[in-house]
Write an enzyme that holds these catalytic residues in place. Sequence first.
Site, PDB file in Angstrom:
ATOM      1  N   ARG A  72       0.847  -1.204   0.000  1.00 18.89           N
ATOM      2  CA  ARG A  72       0.000   0.000   0.000  1.00 18.89           C
ATOM      3  C   ARG A  72       0.878   1.249   0.000  1.00 18.89           C
ATOM      4  O   ARG A  72       0.576   2.245  -0.633  1.00 18.89           O
ATOM      5  CB  ARG A  72      -0.965   0.010   1.201  1.00 18.89           C
ATOM      6  CG  ARG A  72      -1.692   1.343   1.360  1.00 18.89           C
ATOM      7  CD  ARG A  72      -2.951   1.321   2.209  1.00 18.89           C
ATOM      8  NE  ARG A  72      -2.945   0.396   3.310  1.00 18.89           N
ATOM      9  CZ  ARG A  72      -2.290   0.566   4.472  1.00 18.89           C
ATOM     10  NH1 ARG A  72      -1.594   1.662   4.689  1.00 18.89           N
ATOM     11  NH2 ARG A  72      -2.345  -0.349   5.413  1.00 18.89           N
ATOM     12  N   TYR A  83     -16.718  17.604 -13.416  1.00 22.30           N
ATOM     13  CA  TYR A  83     -17.168  16.209 -13.588  1.00 22.30           C
ATOM     14  C   TYR A  83     -18.155  15.823 -12.472  1.00 22.30           C
ATOM     15  O   TYR A  83     -17.964  16.187 -11.305  1.00 22.30           O
ATOM     16  CB  TYR A  83     -15.930  15.291 -13.553  1.00 22.30           C
ATOM     17  CG  TYR A  83     -16.262  13.832 -13.635  1.00 22.30           C
ATOM     18  CD1 TYR A  83     -16.645  13.255 -14.837  1.00 22.30           C
ATOM     19  CD2 TYR A  83     -16.206  13.021 -12.506  1.00 22.30           C
ATOM     20  CE1 TYR A  83     -16.966  11.910 -14.918  1.00 22.30           C
ATOM     21  CE2 TYR A  83     -16.518  11.671 -12.578  1.00 22.30           C
ATOM     22  CZ  TYR A  83     -16.895  11.123 -13.784  1.00 22.30           C
ATOM     23  OH  TYR A  83     -17.213   9.794 -13.854  1.00 22.30           O
ATOM     24  N   ASP A 126      -8.026  19.221 -13.484  1.00 20.77           N
ATOM     25  CA  ASP A 126      -8.374  17.906 -14.018  1.00 20.77           C
ATOM     26  C   ASP A 126      -8.033  17.957 -15.507  1.00 20.77           C
ATOM     27  O   ASP A 126      -8.677  18.663 -16.281  1.00 20.77           O
ATOM     28  CB  ASP A 126      -9.867  17.630 -13.779  1.00 20.77           C
ATOM     29  CG  ASP A 126     -10.289  16.231 -14.237  1.00 20.77           C
ATOM     30  OD1 ASP A 126      -9.650  15.689 -15.157  1.00 20.77           O
ATOM     31  OD2 ASP A 126     -11.265  15.698 -13.673  1.00 20.77           O
ATOM     32  N   LYS A 157      -9.380   7.055 -18.938  1.00 20.98           N
ATOM     33  CA  LYS A 157      -9.739   7.598 -20.242  1.00 20.98           C
ATOM     34  C   LYS A 157      -8.524   7.564 -21.194  1.00 20.98           C
ATOM     35  O   LYS A 157      -8.077   6.496 -21.531  1.00 20.98           O
ATOM     36  CB  LYS A 157     -10.311   9.001 -20.065  1.00 20.98           C
ATOM     37  CG  LYS A 157     -11.318   9.134 -18.889  1.00 20.98           C
ATOM     38  CD  LYS A 157     -12.634   8.412 -19.111  1.00 20.98           C
ATOM     39  CE  LYS A 157     -13.494   8.294 -17.861  1.00 20.98           C
ATOM     40  NZ  LYS A 157     -13.768   9.546 -17.148  1.00 20.98           N
TER      41      LYS A 157
END
Length: 383
Positions: free
Chosen positions: A46, A98, A170, A195
């Site tokens: 992690r 978004y 973003d 994306k």
Amino acid sequence: MNDWTKIIKVTTVKDKESGAINTPIHLSSTFQQDDFDHFGEFDYARSGNPTRKVGENAVAQLENGQYGYLFSTGMAAISSVLETFSQGDHLIVSKFVYGGTFRILTEVLNRFGISHTFVDLRDLKQVEAAIQTNTKAIYIETPSNPVMNVTDIPAMVKIAKAHHLITIADNTFMSPVLQKPLDLGVDIVVHSATKFLSGHSDIIAGAAITNNPELADKIYFIQNAVGATLGVTDTWLLLRGIKTLGIRMAQSSTAALKIAKWLQQQPEVTRVCYPGLESDPGYRIQMRQARNGGAVLSFDVGSEDNARILAENVQIPEFSVSLGGVESILSYPPKMSHAELSPAEQADCGITPGLLRFSVGIEDPDDLITDLKQAFEKMTPAK
Ligand SMILES: *Cc1c(COP(=O)(O)O)cnc(C)c1O
């Protein structure tokens, strides 16, 4: 180094042990410590993993950043960055942000005392007016989804710097090969790597990148504390996907411009939203801060009925949510990405009943136009 060359160099990081030119997938949650007193670079996955490290370094370098972090989703990246703020802090956020970011701000972070004001960032006076004594950041997303409004990034940076605020951008819609917000003075870049970065509609992933060591420490602290890290197999797929980012963006953005110009000529189309068109209100700003208009456009076919006819009759694009894949994706924002907004809220954001979003893939643009043409022929003209 040219971006296309850099893309290959940063994603082709060989394994020192075997010489394998591609980074191995290190499926190990824990790492052996040889020294009782001094631990190695990796202890628990992690906190860090060699495969993820290569991926994080790759996305950082593509954005001309020093510090990169990979997350399990774009929303994990965005919310982890936003979790670096504290109770009492206020954020100025693009009104056209978004939907998932909107949801985190309005239904999660507000409960922890992190407040926000949504502003149309194209109006600089409104941005200035929204600044409060506890404002800490301006959150940009440009071009916006789905109507492709363009925010002037350097203008936001200027306002932010004058008021000692940080800027977050973003950059999902442009990808680092078309726009590099850090070079324009932005402090933190976030991505839905689902994306364009991955590019094959196969994984869900997110990234956050910065050049500021203090902000990097804060993001890393949240990444490790909350733990929404990207798994190693998905990191490997992301590295594989990024290798073709340069040629994909070139092909898709050239095709998007061709399709946008063709759409402008169609009698059924009442509006084409694409900042690569000279007639687009965002064109000048877009050309100053980005390489071109990108690979996503939206257009209005006049009515929901026409939108339905188009969606039901196209043969090449997939009719689905999401964007940024090698395959063209046609989506219907009123019922998909923006379904949660009321009709009035949709109208306020320019989302009309005839609006379709087109994420242009790497197919031949003439084939895409021929396909759109046969679907358009099934509609009734709107003007
Ligand atoms: C998809 C998307 C996100 C969210 O990313 P996920 O990978 O779906 O969590 C954030 N911002 C933009 C602009 C997006 O398109």
